[in-house]
Design a protein around this motif. Structure first.
Motif, PDB file in Angstrom:
ATOM      1  N   ALA A  42       0.826  -1.205   0.000  1.00 58.36           N
ATOM      2  CA  ALA A  42       0.000   0.000   0.000  1.00 58.36           C
ATOM      3  C   ALA A  42       0.865   1.262   0.000  1.00 58.36           C
ATOM      4  CB  ALA A  42      -0.936  -0.004   1.203  1.00 58.36           C
ATOM      5  N   LEU A  43       1.924   1.282   0.812  1.00 58.75           N
ATOM      6  CA  LEU A  43       2.791   2.458   0.861  1.00 58.75           C
ATOM      7  C   LEU A  43       3.545   2.639  -0.452  1.00 58.75           C
ATOM      8  CD1 LEU A  43       4.139   2.143   4.507  1.00 58.75           C
ATOM      9  CD2 LEU A  43       2.513   3.839   3.640  1.00 58.75           C
ATOM     10  N   SER A  44       3.931   1.545  -1.086  1.00 59.55           N
ATOM     11  CA  SER A  44       4.592   1.632  -2.383  1.00 59.55           C
ATOM     12  C   SER A  44       3.639   2.181  -3.443  1.00 59.55           C
ATOM     13  CB  SER A  44       5.108   0.255  -2.800  1.00 59.55           C
ATOM     14  OG  SER A  44       5.684   0.302  -4.093  1.00 59.55           O
ATOM     15  N   GLN A  45       2.385   1.686  -3.426  1.00 58.82           N
ATOM     16  CA  GLN A  45       1.386   2.204  -4.364  1.00 58.82           C
ATOM     17  C   GLN A  45       1.091   3.674  -4.094  1.00 58.82           C
ATOM     18  OE1 GLN A  45      -1.442  -1.187  -3.464  1.00 58.82           O
ATOM     19  NE2 GLN A  45      -1.928  -0.876  -5.627  1.00 58.82           N
ATOM     20  N   LEU A  46       1.088   4.051  -2.815  1.00 58.45           N
ATOM     21  CA  LEU A  46       0.852   5.443  -2.456  1.00 58.45           C
ATOM     22  C   LEU A  46       1.935   6.334  -3.050  1.00 58.45           C
ATOM     23  CD1 LEU A  46      -0.700   7.600  -0.780  1.00 58.45           C
ATOM     24  CD2 LEU A  46       0.919   7.124   1.075  1.00 58.45           C
ATOM     25  N   ASP A  47       3.188   5.905  -2.988  1.00 60.14           N
ATOM     26  CA  ASP A  47       4.280   6.695  -3.565  1.00 60.14           C
ATOM     27  C   ASP A  47       4.033   6.955  -5.051  1.00 60.14           C
ATOM     28  OD1 ASP A  47       5.624   6.826  -1.162  1.00 60.14           O
ATOM     29  OD2 ASP A  47       6.876   5.070  -1.565  1.00 60.14           O
ATOM     30  N   GLN A  48       3.612   5.927  -5.765  1.00 59.01           N
ATOM     31  CA  GLN A  48       3.336   6.074  -7.192  1.00 59.01           C
ATOM     32  C   GLN A  48       2.164   7.024  -7.425  1.00 59.01           C
ATOM     33  OE1 GLN A  48       5.076   5.045  -9.775  1.00 59.01           O
ATOM     34  NE2 GLN A  48       3.616   5.935 -11.238  1.00 59.01           N
ATOM     35  N   PHE A  49       1.100   6.845  -6.622  1.00 60.42           N
ATOM     36  CA  PHE A  49      -0.060   7.722  -6.739  1.00 60.42           C
ATOM     37  C   PHE A  49       0.323   9.176  -6.491  1.00 60.42           C
ATOM     38  CE2 PHE A  49      -3.361  10.024  -4.317  1.00 60.42           C
ATOM     39  CZ  PHE A  49      -4.323  10.138  -5.306  1.00 60.42           C
ATOM     40  N   GLU A  50       1.134   9.415  -5.444  1.00 59.77           N
ATOM     41  CA  GLU A  50       1.532  10.787  -5.126  1.00 59.77           C
ATOM     42  C   GLU A  50       2.382  11.399  -6.233  1.00 59.77           C
ATOM     43  OE1 GLU A  50       3.321  10.654  -1.221  1.00 59.77           O
ATOM     44  OE2 GLU A  50       1.396  11.132  -0.292  1.00 59.77           O
ATOM     45  N   ARG A  55       3.327   8.295   8.243  1.00 56.25           N
ATOM     46  CA  ARG A  55       3.763   9.607   7.745  1.00 56.25           C
ATOM     47  C   ARG A  55       2.892  10.711   8.354  1.00 56.25           C
ATOM     48  NH1 ARG A  55       4.232   7.708   1.332  1.00 56.25           N
ATOM     49  NH2 ARG A  55       5.604   5.911   1.746  1.00 56.25           N
ATOM     50  N   PRO A  56       2.965  10.886   9.659  1.00 57.53           N
ATOM     51  CA  PRO A  56       2.052  11.827  10.332  1.00 57.53           C
ATOM     52  C   PRO A  56       2.192  13.263   9.844  1.00 57.53           C
ATOM     53  CG  PRO A  56       3.837  11.149  11.797  1.00 57.53           C
ATOM     54  CD  PRO A  56       3.899  10.251  10.608  1.00 57.53           C
ATOM     55  N   GLU A  57       3.370  13.616   9.316  1.00 50.87           N
ATOM     56  CA  GLU A  57       3.580  14.987   8.861  1.00 50.87           C
ATOM     57  C   GLU A  57       2.719  15.340   7.645  1.00 50.87           C
ATOM     58  OE1 GLU A  57       6.238  12.373   6.456  1.00 50.87           O
ATOM     59  OE2 GLU A  57       5.692  12.512   8.583  1.00 50.87           O
ATOM     60  N   GLN A  58       2.141  14.325   6.981  1.00 54.91           N
ATOM     61  CA  GLN A  58       1.326  14.582   5.798  1.00 54.91           C
ATOM     62  C   GLN A  58      -0.169  14.663   6.106  1.00 54.91           C
ATOM     63  OE1 GLN A  58       3.905  11.604   3.107  1.00 54.91           O
ATOM     64  NE2 GLN A  58       2.313  12.648   1.914  1.00 54.91           N
ATOM     65  N   TYR A  59      -0.538  14.549   7.361  1.00 57.30           N
ATOM     66  CA  TYR A  59      -1.951  14.573   7.730  1.00 57.30           C
ATOM     67  C   TYR A  59      -2.382  16.005   8.000  1.00 57.30           C
ATOM     68  CZ  TYR A  59      -6.325  13.290  10.075  1.00 57.30           C
ATOM     69  OH  TYR A  59      -7.638  13.156  10.437  1.00 57.30           O
ATOM     70  N   ASP A  60      -3.096  16.611   7.046  1.00 64.40           N
ATOM     71  CA  ASP A  60      -3.722  17.918   7.214  1.00 64.40           C
ATOM     72  C   ASP A  60      -5.191  17.652   7.523  1.00 64.40           C
ATOM     73  OD1 ASP A  60      -1.576  19.579   6.894  1.00 64.40           O
ATOM     74  OD2 ASP A  60      -2.015  20.174   4.841  1.00 64.40           O
ATOM     75  N   ALA A  61      -5.481  17.375   8.762  1.00 60.54           N
ATOM     76  CA  ALA A  61      -6.788  16.858   9.167  1.00 60.54           C
ATOM     77  C   ALA A  61      -7.946  17.658   8.562  1.00 60.54           C
ATOM     78  CB  ALA A  61      -6.880  16.874  10.700  1.00 60.54           C
ATOM     79  N   PRO A  62      -8.916  16.916   7.950  1.00 55.64           N
ATOM     80  CA  PRO A  62      -8.962  15.459   7.781  1.00 55.64           C
ATOM     81  C   PRO A  62      -8.476  15.000   6.397  1.00 55.64           C
ATOM     82  CG  PRO A  62     -11.118  16.359   7.315  1.00 55.64           C
ATOM     83  CD  PRO A  62     -10.217  17.541   7.596  1.00 55.64           C
ATOM     84  N   LEU A  63      -7.634  15.806   5.733  1.00 55.02           N
ATOM     85  CA  LEU A  63      -7.140  15.471   4.398  1.00 55.02           C
ATOM     86  C   LEU A  63      -5.720  14.913   4.463  1.00 55.02           C
ATOM     87  CD1 LEU A  63      -8.328  18.656   2.440  1.00 55.02           C
ATOM     88  CD2 LEU A  63      -9.571  16.498   2.775  1.00 55.02           C
ATOM     89  N   TRP A  64      -5.283  14.382   3.340  1.00 58.53           N
ATOM     90  CA  TRP A  64      -3.917  13.879   3.194  1.00 58.53           C
ATOM     91  C   TRP A  64      -3.148  14.822   2.264  1.00 58.53           C
ATOM     92  CZ3 TRP A  64      -0.998  10.668   5.759  1.00 58.53           C
ATOM     93  CH2 TRP A  64       0.186  10.172   5.205  1.00 58.53           C
ATOM     94  N   ARG A  65      -2.009  15.299   2.735  1.00 59.11           N
ATOM     95  CA  ARG A  65      -1.215  16.246   1.944  1.00 59.11           C
ATOM     96  C   ARG A  65      -0.236  15.507   1.054  1.00 59.11           C
ATOM     97  NH1 ARG A  65       3.560  18.873   3.276  1.00 59.11           N
ATOM     98  NH2 ARG A  65       3.358  18.167   5.437  1.00 59.11           N
ATOM     99  N   ILE A  66      -0.230  15.880  -0.202  1.00 58.13           N
ATOM    100  CA  ILE A  66       0.725  15.335  -1.164  1.00 58.13           C
ATOM    101  C   ILE A  66       2.022  16.119  -1.008  1.00 58.13           C
ATOM    102  CG2 ILE A  66       1.210  14.827  -3.585  1.00 58.13           C
ATOM    103  CD1 ILE A  66      -1.232  13.351  -2.529  1.00 58.13           C
ATOM    104  N   THR A  67       3.080  15.455  -0.583  1.00 55.84           N
ATOM    105  CA  THR A  67       4.323  16.176  -0.297  1.00 55.84           C
ATOM    106  C   THR A  67       5.002  16.634  -1.586  1.00 55.84           C
ATOM    107  OG1 THR A  67       5.581  14.121  -0.300  1.00 55.84           O
ATOM    108  CG2 THR A  67       4.729  14.888   1.819  1.00 55.84           C
ATOM    109  N   ALA A  68       5.742  17.727  -1.472  1.00 50.85           N
ATOM    110  CA  ALA A  68       6.574  18.170  -2.578  1.00 50.85           C
ATOM    111  C   ALA A  68       7.739  17.210  -2.728  1.00 50.85           C
ATOM    112  CB  ALA A  68       7.066  19.596  -2.325  1.00 50.85           C
ATOM    113  N   THR A  69       8.337  17.178  -3.897  1.00 49.90           N
ATOM    114  CA  THR A  69       9.409  16.217  -4.160  1.00 49.90           C
ATOM    115  C   THR A  69      10.636  16.462  -3.290  1.00 49.90           C
ATOM    116  OG1 THR A  69      10.130  17.641  -5.980  1.00 49.90           O
ATOM    117  CG2 THR A  69       8.707  15.777  -6.525  1.00 49.90           C
ATOM    118  N   THR A  70      10.774  17.692  -2.770  1.00 51.00           N
ATOM    119  CA  THR A  70      11.942  17.999  -1.942  1.00 51.00           C
ATOM    120  C   THR A  70      11.766  17.543  -0.510  1.00 51.00           C
ATOM    121  OG1 THR A  70      10.997  20.193  -1.535  1.00 51.00           O
ATOM    122  CG2 THR A  70      12.582  19.984  -3.344  1.00 51.00           C
ATOM    123  N   GLU A  71      10.557  17.123  -0.138  1.00 47.15           N
ATOM    124  CA  GLU A  71      10.323  16.729   1.273  1.00 47.15           C
ATOM    125  C   GLU A  71      10.820  15.311   1.513  1.00 47.15           C
ATOM    126  OE1 GLU A  71       6.551  17.669   3.069  1.00 47.15           O
ATOM    127  OE2 GLU A  71       6.137  19.122   1.510  1.00 47.15           O
TER     128      GLU A  71
END
Length: 365
Positions: free
Chosen positions: A303-311, A349-365
């Motif tokens: 799931a985390l690998s698929q998430l990386d691709q989705f992001e 990845r708690p730093e990506q939780y913008d409650a109640p949404l999920w933040r797509i990180t920038a490539t530099t993060e």
């Protein structure tokens, strides 16, 4: 003092109604929120809205209206978020029963008005698709809103139409809505979100989730639903506007057509004729497809690998945020795994939780 709030589309509109009731009227007033039991397939595998016969433990309010207390339970295989809402929020939730068409919902409203003598009646829609004509290519779910709009226009009592978070349902673009919105009634604050903050941790509503997120200061573009609709998160997200009820009915072709309907089948037939589809048909087709899915199971590493691709792909589309429903469907996971996936992502990845949404990180993060 008692207020009556009609959640135009059910689902997340009911959660937003609880928040806006407290924001507009304070903690002293009571509220009855009249809402559909109509959760999407990831909660309720049975297409369409539920009626009183789909629950145990309902409490009669009037001959045609049943309250849904926290002790109520949907009868399998049906599912519903309403009992949990009733157990966690202080408002009373009552069930819209559309089986008898607009005539039946109008009767429910009239009985509630006679029974409650409410100080005010608000018809609340998150996003604003209740203001649609019916032929817009972006419109996805006009049926529930059209029924409540048509019914509210026939009640012998003043009803105020409120639109919260214009454009946040991904159905009508904000630029199209602006000219239809009336006075600004309220701009939501982070304090206003507090009464429903715990509900947002589990409730699947995307539009109300974005309403809360924009109120908390989240900005960008959020991708939602199985189709990946892009929704701008702007400073207009936290606003609540009044709209003219009669003008809405004049504009809404489906609502006008179904004013005298006596069955839900009639409503669906008009929806197919005017809008080109019935959203219940869409749910029927999707439910049939979901039956063939493999048994639900979550592989965290996969799931985390698929998430990386989705992001990676989402960033290329200019997306900054998404919903957990969208991630669940994008990863081709069974809807029953949404909560497990949500916990996995937040724990990992708690730093990506913008409650109640999920933040797509920038490539530099």
């Amino acid at each position: 003092m008692t207020r009556l709030i009609v959640a135009a589309g059910g689902g997340g509109d009911a959660v937003a109604a609880a928040m806006i009731h407290a924001a507009l009227y304070g903690d002293e007033d009571q509220a009855v929120i009249l809402t559909y039991a109509w959760d999407r397939l990831l909660i309720d595998p049975v297409p369409g809205p539920r009626g009183p016969g789909n629950f145990t433990g309902l409490q009669p309010l009037t001959p045609a209206v049943w309250a849904v207390p926290g002790e109520a339970r949907p009868i399998a295989p049906a599912g519903s978020t309403l009992p949990r809402l009733a157990s966690e929020l202080r408002q009373t939730f009552a069930l819209i029963d559309p089986r008898h068409g607009v005539e039946g919902v109008t009767r429910q409203l009239e009985e509630l008005v006679d029974h409650l003598s409410p100080a005010s009646i608000d018809l609340l829609d998150v996003g604003g698709d209740i203001l649609a004509r019916g032929d817009e290519p972006t419109l996805k779910s006009p049926l529930a809103d059209a029924v409540t709009l048509a019914a509210c226009c026939q009640v012998n009592a003043p009803v105020r139409l409120l639109v919260a978070g214009p454009g946040l349902d991904g159905e009508l673009p904000l630029d199209e809505l602006r000219g239809m919105l009336g006075p600004l009634i309220h701009t939501l604050t982070t304090k206003d979100v507090e009464p429903i903050s715990s509900v947002l941790e589990w409730h699947p509503s995307e539009a109300t989730g974005m309403l809360a997120a924009t109120t908390r200061g989240v900005r960008g573009t959020c991708e939602m639903r199985d189709a990946g609709l892009p929704v701008p998160l702007t400073d207009e997200g936290p606003t609540v506007h009044e709209a003219d009820l009669d003008e809405a009915l004049t504009r809404n072709q489906l609502a006008r057509a179904i004013l005298t309907t006596a069955t839900l089948d009639e409503v669906e037939a008009y929806s197919r004729e005017i809008c080109g589809y019935s959203e219940i048909d869409y749910e029927r087709n999707k439910a049939s497809w979901l039956k063939d899915q493999l048994p639900a199971q979550l592989d965290p590493a996969a799931a985390l690998s698929q998430l990386d691709q989705f992001e990676t792909e989402a960033r290329d589309r200019g997306v900054t945020h998404t919903t957990f429903r969208r991630i669940t469907e994008a990863l081709n996971l069974n809807g029953s795994l949404r909560e497990d996936l949500r916990r996995l992502l937040i724990d990992s990845r708690p730093e990506q939780y913008d409650a109640p949404l999920w933040r797509i990180t920038a490539t530099t993060e």
